[in-house]
Structure formats: C-alpha cells, structure tokens
Design a protein around this motif. Structure first.
Motif, PDB file in Angstrom:
ATOM      1  N   UNK A 118       0.988   6.968   5.038  1.00 58.81           N
ATOM      2  CA  UNK A 118       2.203   7.608   4.526  1.00 58.81           C
ATOM      3  C   UNK A 118       3.469   7.145   5.236  1.00 58.81           C
ATOM      4  N   UNK A 119       3.362   6.222   6.168  1.00 56.36           N
ATOM      5  CA  UNK A 119       4.548   5.697   6.849  1.00 56.36           C
ATOM      6  C   UNK A 119       4.570   4.183   6.710  1.00 56.36           C
ATOM      7  N   UNK A 120       5.738   3.618   6.875  1.00 61.60           N
ATOM      8  CA  UNK A 120       5.865   2.163   6.842  1.00 61.60           C
ATOM      9  C   UNK A 120       5.177   1.545   8.055  1.00 61.60           C
ATOM     10  N   UNK A 121       4.710   0.310   7.925  1.00 61.36           N
ATOM     11  CA  UNK A 121       3.999  -0.318   9.057  1.00 61.36           C
ATOM     12  C   UNK A 121       4.799  -0.324  10.348  1.00 61.36           C
ATOM     13  N   UNK A 122       6.111  -0.528  10.238  1.00 65.58           N
ATOM     14  CA  UNK A 122       6.913  -0.586  11.461  1.00 65.58           C
ATOM     15  C   UNK A 122       7.129   0.794  12.084  1.00 65.58           C
ATOM     16  N   UNK A 123       6.774   1.862  11.355  1.00 65.66           N
ATOM     17  CA  UNK A 123       6.969   3.224  11.872  1.00 65.66           C
ATOM     18  C   UNK A 123       5.680   3.862  12.367  1.00 65.66           C
TER      19      UNK A 123
END
Length: 232
Positions: free
Chosen positions: A111-116
């Motif tokens: 549910x989050x972007x890879x960088x997050x």
C-alpha cells in the motif's frame, strides 16, 4: 479480615501474642488437616520448628487446634484440569493472533510506494512503541497492583505485594487482554474491508514477466543447436 483502612489484617485472636506486624515476610505454611494456608508461621501461631524427612515442620501452632502442626509450603490445590484448558485456549488464541502478522506486513508493503517502505516500517515501529510497548507495563502493572491483597512493608514504607486476590487478578488480566484483542480485531476488519481488492502477489504480472525470459531461453537454445549442426 479487613482493617479500617481497607487493608487486610492477618492478626487473629489465636496469634495476638505473637506480634506479627507488617514487616513479617511472606512465608506460607499449610495446615494439612484443614487445607488452610497461613501467611507465615507467626500468623499460624507457631513457636517451634523441626525437620522430618527433610521437610520443615512448624509445631506448637496455636491457630491449628487439631494437630498444632504446619508444613512449610502452600496447601496443595488440584487445578490441573483448569490449567490444561487455559493452556489449550491460550495456544489457539496465540496461533490465530500470529497468523495475521505476515499478511499485515505484505499489505503494508503493497500500500506504499517502494521509496516509502523504509519510512512506513519506521512509522509502524514508532506507533507500536508509543501505543503498546511503552504503556503496556504501566497499565498492567497498575492492574496487578490493584489486585494485591497484602502489601509488605520495608522501613515503614510499602514494599512488594505478598499476596494477591487470585480471582481478581486472573479476571482483570485476561479480560484486559481480551479487550485489547477485540479492538485489534476491529482494526483488522477495517483493514480487510479497505484492502480486500488489493493485489498482494501480482501473479498475472509475474507470468507476463516470465514469458520474455522463456522466449529468450528458447532463442538461445535454437542458436546453440544451429551452431552445433554447422560444426558437424
């Protein structure tokens, strides 16, 4: 019996001459005849001690009218069946609670972007510490202290708890745990409701990604076969 301040007064008429004050340490002794556990030999009115077959025995106990003898231990209690039932329920509950952990971690990463992802892990750990690991000892310590029946006394100040209300302690601890688990179940249901259409494993995309690799392998195999044929 209770004293005027609400605390338990362990002194009785039979041990009134023993001067059993609050500084007397907790050393339970058992009257095997009546299965009554006394707080200490002093509270049982015992004045002599002997050893029989390696067992510490207190004799001449004024609060034990039949035998005037007490054994240095708790009175035996048969709670094997209750303990077995509790352990079975506890293990099942622990298993069901642990089964959701891996799924929650996958949902968190999806549910989050890879960088997050690293930030989400840090935020999760911070919230777990702030809402669980730090307040839990305070909350449960307070509940355990509220279940104390007899407090010890050291240098005129309240010390450790020597004796608890066993029924109150187990009800408070187990019901509190059940309440927290119920709250967690509500949040888990909310997670399922809002993430039920979330693709966790991307099976279709993985299959599509594998097709070019299969084609490349077939091409390489065909080229190697042609080279071998030409060499022959």
């Amino acid at each position: 019996q209770r004293a005027a301040d609400g605390s338990w007064d362990l002194n009785q008429e039979c041990n009134s001459g023993c001067s059993c004050g609050p500084s007397v340490p907790y050393e339970p002794v058992c009257d095997l005849t009546s299965s009554v556990t006394f707080f200490s030999p002093c509270h049982a009115g015992c004045t002599e001690v002997t050893f029989s077959a390696g067992v510490k025995m207190f004799t001449n106990c004024s609060c034990i009218p039949d035998t005037f003898t007490a054994v240095d231990s708790f009175c035996p209690v048969n709670c094997q069946n209750d303990l077995t039932i509790f352990l079975v329920i506890f293990c099942i509950n622990s298993l069901l609670s642990s089964m959701s952990h891996s799924g929650l971690v996958i949902i968190q990463f999806r549910t989050v972007d890879p960088e997050d992802k690293s930030v989400s892990i840090a935020l999760t750990e911070m919230m777990s510490s702030a809402m669980a690991f730090i307040p839990a000892p305070i909350v449960y310590g307070y509940l355990i202290d509220k279940s104390c029946k007899v407090w010890g006394e050291t240098c005129g100040k309240r010390g450790n708890c020597w004796l608890y209300y066993s029924d109150t302690l187990r009800y408070v601890i187990n019901y509190t745990c059940a309440g927290f688990l119920l709250i967690a179940l509500v949040f888990d249901f909310g997670t399922w409701y809002y993430c039920k259409n979330l693709a966790l494993y991307d099976e279709d995309s993985n299959e599509d990604d594998n097709h070019p690799q299969l084609e490349d392998n077939n091409t390489k195999h065909n080229k190697q076969s042609l080279i071998q044929d030409q060499a022959l």
